[in-house]
Design a protein around this motif. Structure first.
Motif, PDB file in Angstrom:
ATOM      1  N   UNK A  21     -10.706 -46.665  20.938  1.00 33.56           N
ATOM      2  CA  UNK A  21     -12.008 -45.982  21.554  1.00 33.56           C
ATOM      3  C   UNK A  21     -13.055 -47.139  22.105  1.00 33.56           C
ATOM      4  N   UNK A  22     -13.165 -48.299  21.343  1.00 29.09           N
ATOM      5  CA  UNK A  22     -13.787 -49.300  21.842  1.00 29.09           C
ATOM      6  C   UNK A  22     -13.256 -49.764  23.181  1.00 29.09           C
ATOM      7  N   UNK A  23     -11.755 -50.306  22.979  1.00 29.10           N
ATOM      8  CA  UNK A  23     -11.371 -50.768  24.380  1.00 29.10           C
ATOM      9  C   UNK A  23     -11.093 -49.919  25.460  1.00 29.10           C
ATOM     10  N   UNK A  24     -10.958 -48.660  25.131  1.00 27.82           N
ATOM     11  CA  UNK A  24     -10.935 -47.638  26.414  1.00 27.82           C
ATOM     12  C   UNK A  24     -12.410 -47.541  26.967  1.00 27.82           C
ATOM     13  N   UNK A  68     -16.322 -51.406  32.417  1.00 33.64           N
ATOM     14  CA  UNK A  68     -16.105 -52.835  33.275  1.00 33.64           C
ATOM     15  C   UNK A  68     -14.914 -53.231  33.547  1.00 33.64           C
ATOM     16  N   UNK A  69     -13.833 -52.187  33.947  1.00 29.89           N
ATOM     17  CA  UNK A  69     -12.550 -52.771  33.723  1.00 29.89           C
ATOM     18  C   UNK A  69     -12.167 -53.627  34.977  1.00 29.89           C
ATOM     19  N   UNK A  70     -13.075 -53.492  36.090  1.00 30.75           N
ATOM     20  CA  UNK A  70     -12.657 -54.328  37.154  1.00 30.75           C
ATOM     21  C   UNK A  70     -12.963 -55.974  36.755  1.00 30.75           C
ATOM     22  N   UNK A  71     -14.072 -56.124  36.099  1.00 29.03           N
ATOM     23  CA  UNK A  71     -14.547 -57.422  35.735  1.00 29.03           C
ATOM     24  C   UNK A  71     -13.323 -58.203  34.887  1.00 29.03           C
ATOM     25  N   UNK A  72     -12.584 -57.217  34.283  1.00 33.07           N
ATOM     26  CA  UNK A  72     -11.426 -58.044  33.533  1.00 33.07           C
ATOM     27  C   UNK A  72     -10.218 -57.724  34.214  1.00 33.07           C
ATOM     28  N   UNK A  73     -10.220 -57.411  35.360  1.00 31.02           N
ATOM     29  CA  UNK A  73      -8.937 -57.426  36.340  1.00 31.02           C
ATOM     30  C   UNK A  73      -7.885 -56.241  35.882  1.00 31.02           C
ATOM     31  N   UNK A  74      -8.629 -55.300  35.312  1.00 30.26           N
ATOM     32  CA  UNK A  74      -7.866 -53.992  34.817  1.00 30.26           C
ATOM     33  C   UNK A  74      -8.201 -52.594  35.847  1.00 30.26           C
ATOM     34  N   UNK A  75      -7.341 -52.175  36.387  1.00 27.83           N
ATOM     35  CA  UNK A  75      -7.393 -50.822  37.186  1.00 27.83           C
ATOM     36  C   UNK A  75      -7.563 -49.594  36.260  1.00 27.83           C
ATOM     37  N   UNK A  76      -8.579 -49.267  35.602  1.00 29.09           N
ATOM     38  CA  UNK A  76      -8.416 -48.203  34.563  1.00 29.09           C
ATOM     39  C   UNK A  76      -8.501 -46.793  35.189  1.00 29.09           C
ATOM     40  N   UNK A  96     -13.635 -56.518  22.941  1.00 28.90           N
ATOM     41  CA  UNK A  96     -14.080 -57.440  24.033  1.00 28.90           C
ATOM     42  C   UNK A  96     -13.010 -58.510  24.445  1.00 28.90           C
ATOM     43  N   UNK A  97     -12.540 -59.450  23.347  1.00 27.34           N
ATOM     44  CA  UNK A  97     -11.699 -60.287  23.555  1.00 27.34           C
ATOM     45  C   UNK A  97      -9.942 -59.810  23.907  1.00 27.34           C
ATOM     46  N   UNK A  98      -9.754 -58.714  23.515  1.00 23.21           N
ATOM     47  CA  UNK A  98      -8.311 -57.987  23.968  1.00 23.21           C
ATOM     48  C   UNK A  98      -8.710 -57.780  25.391  1.00 23.21           C
ATOM     49  N   UNK A  99      -9.789 -56.989  25.918  1.00 21.00           N
ATOM     50  CA  UNK A  99      -9.894 -56.558  27.138  1.00 21.00           C
ATOM     51  C   UNK A  99     -10.013 -57.788  28.284  1.00 21.00           C
ATOM     52  N   UNK A 100     -10.457 -58.892  27.588  1.00 24.88           N
ATOM     53  CA  UNK A 100     -10.459 -60.107  28.529  1.00 24.88           C
ATOM     54  C   UNK A 100      -9.029 -60.855  28.629  1.00 24.88           C
ATOM     55  N   UNK A 101      -8.548 -60.938  27.410  1.00 26.88           N
ATOM     56  CA  UNK A 101      -7.053 -61.811  27.253  1.00 26.88           C
ATOM     57  C   UNK A 101      -5.894 -61.098  27.519  1.00 26.88           C
ATOM     58  N   UNK A 102      -5.806 -59.886  27.162  1.00 25.34           N
ATOM     59  CA  UNK A 102      -4.384 -59.191  27.186  1.00 25.34           C
ATOM     60  C   UNK A 102      -3.933 -58.889  28.445  1.00 25.34           C
TER      61      UNK A 102
END
Length: 515
Positions: A99-102, A108-116, A187-193
């Motif tokens: 739930x945190x990650x979602x 802020x998906x675009x900040x991490x390069x993710x098209x949510x 937050x680290x997972x959203x950034x690094x994964x």
């Protein structure tokens, strides 16, 4: 560190033991619901299809919920106390993490390069976990979160709080600490994964491009790591995660079975990803060659006894895919033979791959039949006939090479040792020991390990009881362990692996009862 890695690898086997039955149900269900095989009987409107489809969908439970199963399975092997409560804590905190990650990605998906906004699955890097749209971290993410929770559980479960805060003690306290600990992890997972996902895709391209050489290296490493108990860590990301194909080889292969059954095109063309699981070929074709070499090089006076030893452990390897009992009969006597075994296993898989053989073939004949031969024989019998020919040729190669090396270097393989009692005890001796006070196998193992005061912790994998002891000098010899009814031990200082066989879960339970 090696002991911790081995313990982790062993703990992962708790959920893996569910895979064989699930695979069989998927294979059988796919067979009876594939119209290309069953004809009009398997049309989607028929009662036959609808009944078997229930079984098929039930069989998918394990593979569809793999991360959740690993999250709750790991604490069973690694939590030092209150394993059941740790399983609950791991499940709650894993869902909290999702739930945190979602939420992070939706905002802020675009900040991490993710098209949510993309649909989950495919190449989007997204998936659904318990109806939560989130980043696809697969089994690695599940093991990471479960490992963090286990650490917190072992450290904080017994924390004493003031009486007025007693309602927050135990599991509640672990969940409270975990809640805040997992926020930065999310937050680290959203950034690094996402970068890890890009690396995985690059690795997939590399290993696929390596062709036959990649197959040989992988199979060789899988075999050669068995004595150290680290082979699980090598093949897990390939079999059950996204190292070579999204979702893992087993899940993808099982999903694709109807398509494979409906086509006569080469399996290698239809499923080029399905080569890592060729590890099972040496179990079916290699182990019989090894057993024959042992039998024909044994002393005439011991051949009858040798046959009694070799037949059950060879059948275990062929039908169940469990090779430790036969491999550990020669691993410590003649380690060079194990290296040769790894080389031949890799070569067998590579040659089969070059002839077009791929599939879910990591287990024994039962599992391989359910996921390969039964549903696909009608469309791909030439491939399986080729596999049979290649396999039998390698059975002969195994026999010739092992027989030559045993005689050339006079290895004391089973049936050739001078002291018969070192390796063999008759059934009467074993029954006599079993009938002694507290003479169960678990108690005899405990006694041979130096008693309960010498035990630090215990877990198990598919065939081994993995124990850390305080003083390795109190542990009996390998021959002693064979004498009480096990297949021997693998000792690395204070880390002891007792080769019990497929009944190891019940032995561990009784062992822990004695502790």
């Amino acid at each position: 560190m090696m002991q911790k890695i081995q313990r982790f690898g062993g703990a992962m086997f708790t959920p893996v033991l569910l895979f064989a039955f699930a695979g069989i149900m998927i294979g059988v269900g796919t067979l009876f619901t594939t119209e290309a095989i069953m004809g009009s009987l398997a049309s989607t409107e028929s009662l036959w299809y609808q009944c078997w489809n229930i079984i098929l969908q039930g069989g998918w439970t394990v593979f569809n919920q793999l991360p959740l199963i690993f999250v709750v399975g790991l604490p069973i092997g690694l939590a030092k106390k209150q394993q059941a409560r740790c399983c609950m804590e791991a499940l709650v905190l894993y869902l909290t993490f999702q739930y945190f990650l979602s939420t992070i990605l939706s905002q802020w998906g675009t900040t991490f390069g993710v098209d949510f906004a993309a649909e989950a699955g495919g190449t989007s890097g997204l998936t659904m976990v318990a109806n939560i749209k989130t980043l696809d971290m697969g089994m690695i993410g599940a093991l990471m979160i479960s490992g963090i929770v286990i650490f917190l559980h072992n450290r904080y479960f017994d924390t004493e709080l003031p009486e007025w805060m007693g309602t927050f003690s135990g599991s509640s306290f672990v969940v409270i600490v975990g809640f805040f600990a997992l926020l930065p992890v999310a937050f680290l997972s959203a950034s690094l994964w996402p970068m890890v996902q890009s690396g995985m895709r690059a690795f997939q391209g590399f290993i696929t491009g390596a062709g036959a050489m990649g197959v040989w290296i992988f199979i060789f490493m899988e075999r050669i790591l068995i004595p150290f108990g680290l082979h699980h860590l090598l093949y897990f990301p390939f079999f059950y995660d996204s190292a070579v194909v999204n979702g893992g080889v087993f899940s993808t292969w099982a999903t694709q079975l109807p398509e494979l059954a409906a086509s006569t095109e080469s399996l290698k063309t239809l499923a080029p990803y399905a080569w890592p699981t060729l590890t099972g070929l040496s179990k079916i074709f290699g182990c019989p060659g090894i057993a024959l070499a042992f039998y024909f090089t044994a002393k005439d006076s011991k051949k009858k006894k040798i046959a009694g030893l070799l037949v059950p452990i060879t059948l275990t390897a062929i039908f169940c895919g469990v090779t430790e009992p036969i491999e550990f009969t020669f691993l410590f006597i003649a380690p060079v033979l194990f290296v040769v075994h790894a080389v031949l296993a890799a070569t067998l898989a590579t040659v089969a791959y070059m002839f077009g053989v791929v599939g879910a073939m990591s287990g024994g004949l039962i599992e391989i039949s359910a996921l390969n031969f039964i549903p696909l024989m009608a469309a791909h019998w030439p491939t399986y006939l080729t596999l049979l020919v290649v396999g039998l040729v390698f059975t002969g190669i195994y026999f010739v090479v092992f027989r030559f090396l045993i005689l050339k270097f006079n290895f004391a393989t089973p049936g050739r040792e001078e002291d018969e009692e070192i390796t063999f005890h008759n059934k009467a001796d074993f029954k006599e020991k079993q009938a002694a006070p507290k003479g169960s196998l678990a108690f005899m193992i405990l006694d041979a390990l130096g008693g309960k005061d010498n035990i630090v912790d215990v877990t198990n994998c598919a065939t081994r009881l993995r124990v850390n002891v305080k003083d390795e000098s109190l542990v009996k010899t390998d021959s002693y362990f064979k004498g009480i009814g096990t297949h021997g031990i693998k000792a690395t200082k204070t880390n002891i692996q007792v080769i019990v066989g497929l009944k190891v879960p019940s032995v561990r339970e009784e062992f822990e009862g004695f502790l």
